[in-house]
Design a protein around this motif. Structure first.
Motif, PDB file in Angstrom:
ATOM      1  N   ARG A  18       1.039  -1.149   0.145  1.00  0.00           N
ATOM      2  CA  ARG A  18       0.024  -0.037   0.039  1.00  0.00           C
ATOM      3  C   ARG A  18       0.829   1.138   0.085  1.00  0.00           C
ATOM      4  N   LEU A  20       2.510   4.467   0.913  1.00  0.00           N
ATOM      5  CA  LEU A  20       3.296   4.902   2.396  1.00  0.00           C
ATOM      6  C   LEU A  20       2.945   6.267   2.668  1.00  0.00           C
ATOM      7  N   ASP A  25       2.892   6.888   9.112  1.00  0.00           N
ATOM      8  CA  ASP A  25       3.853   5.616   9.130  1.00  0.00           C
ATOM      9  C   ASP A  25       5.085   5.746   9.754  1.00  0.00           C
ATOM     10  N   TYR A  67       6.478   2.277  -0.381  1.00  0.00           N
ATOM     11  CA  TYR A  67       5.273   1.431  -0.160  1.00  0.00           C
ATOM     12  C   TYR A  67       5.418   0.646   0.922  1.00  0.00           C
ATOM     13  N   LEU A  68       4.248   0.724   2.117  1.00  0.00           N
ATOM     14  CA  LEU A  68       4.326  -0.358   3.312  1.00  0.00           C
ATOM     15  C   LEU A  68       3.899  -1.923   2.787  1.00  0.00           C
ATOM     16  N   LEU A  70       2.485  -5.447   3.566  1.00  0.00           N
ATOM     17  CA  LEU A  70       1.601  -5.967   4.670  1.00  0.00           C
ATOM     18  C   LEU A  70       1.699  -7.312   4.580  1.00  0.00           C
ATOM     19  N   SER A  74      -1.218  -6.932   8.108  1.00  0.00           N
ATOM     20  CA  SER A  74      -0.455  -6.028   9.230  1.00  0.00           C
ATOM     21  C   SER A  74       0.674  -5.644   8.516  1.00  0.00           C
ATOM     22  N   PRO A  75       1.144  -4.479   8.885  1.00  0.00           N
ATOM     23  CA  PRO A  75       2.598  -4.211   8.177  1.00  0.00           C
ATOM     24  C   PRO A  75       3.849  -5.129   8.556  1.00  0.00           C
ATOM     25  N   LEU A  78       8.958  -3.069   3.913  1.00  0.00           N
ATOM     26  CA  LEU A  78       8.929  -1.744   3.391  1.00  0.00           C
ATOM     27  C   LEU A  78       9.723  -2.008   2.004  1.00  0.00           C
TER      28      LEU A  78
END
Length: 192
Positions: A18, A20, A25, A67-68, A70, A74-75, A78
């Motif tokens: 997703r 960032l 964040d 972008y993060l 998942l 959950s994160p 990176l």
């Protein structure tokens, strides 16, 4: 913050990327990039404000995105995508049309999950190659980062050679779509 890519890993389940949010964040990213296991990320001494500043700079850059990642919602990692003709490798290698640069960092965990980092790099590579314009993925990890060199080789990267960057001696490696697909197919066949 929208999901831009999803991939189901046969063994480990759902992975996604997703956009960032540098401010929202930052606290989480700060714990990741300053962890001792993230030494090669070169942000060991950064405070949270410096993390916000760095990821805001990336967000505003026309040739660099973060972008993060998942895992099961959950994160967990990176990922960064950049144009090596404009960022990181300007003038340091023979840039080709369709080259895309990549960085990734897995969140530090107390109990490692077998195959997790491999699933992350596979997800990031699948995301980059989902864009038909991407012909090669280019990476420039520190020459001393032997763990990531092994991961890169496992997903199809071929070493070009060392490159002197201002902040490190890097090991330039490239991976074509065909090399990645062959590596992933070989692994999936071995697991069946």
């Amino acid at each position: 913050m929208s999901v831009v890519f999803q991939r189901a890993d046969e063994r480990l389940g759902e992975f996604a990327l997703r956009t960032l949010d540098p401010a929202a964040d930052a606290a989480l990213l700060h714990t990741w990039v300053t962890h001792p296991k993230a030494a090669f990320w070169l942000m060991q001494d950064a405070d949270e404000a410096a993390v916000v500043e760095e990821y805001r700079r990336i967000a505003e850059h026309p040739h660099h995105d973060a972008y993060l990642g998942l895992w099961r919602g959950s994160p967990a990692f990176l990922a960064e995508r950049y144009d090596p003709a404009h960022v990181e490798l300007v003038g340091l290698y023979d840039n080709q049309p369709g080259d895309v640069g990549m960085h990734f960092l897995c969140a530090p965990v107390g109990t490692p999950v077998h195959g997790f980092t491999r699933a992350v790099i596979t997800t990031v590579m699948a995301w980059l190659f989902a864009d038909p314009a991407t012909r090669r993925v280019v990476v420039e990890p520190d020459v001393r980062n032997t763990a990531v060199h092994a991961l890169n080789a496992a997903v199809g990267f071929e070493v070009v050679g060392p490159v002197a960057k201002p902040e490190k001696e890097a090991l330039l490696s490239v991976c074509t779509r065909a090399q990645f697909q062959a590596a992933v197919t070989t692994v999936e066949g071995a697991q069946a």
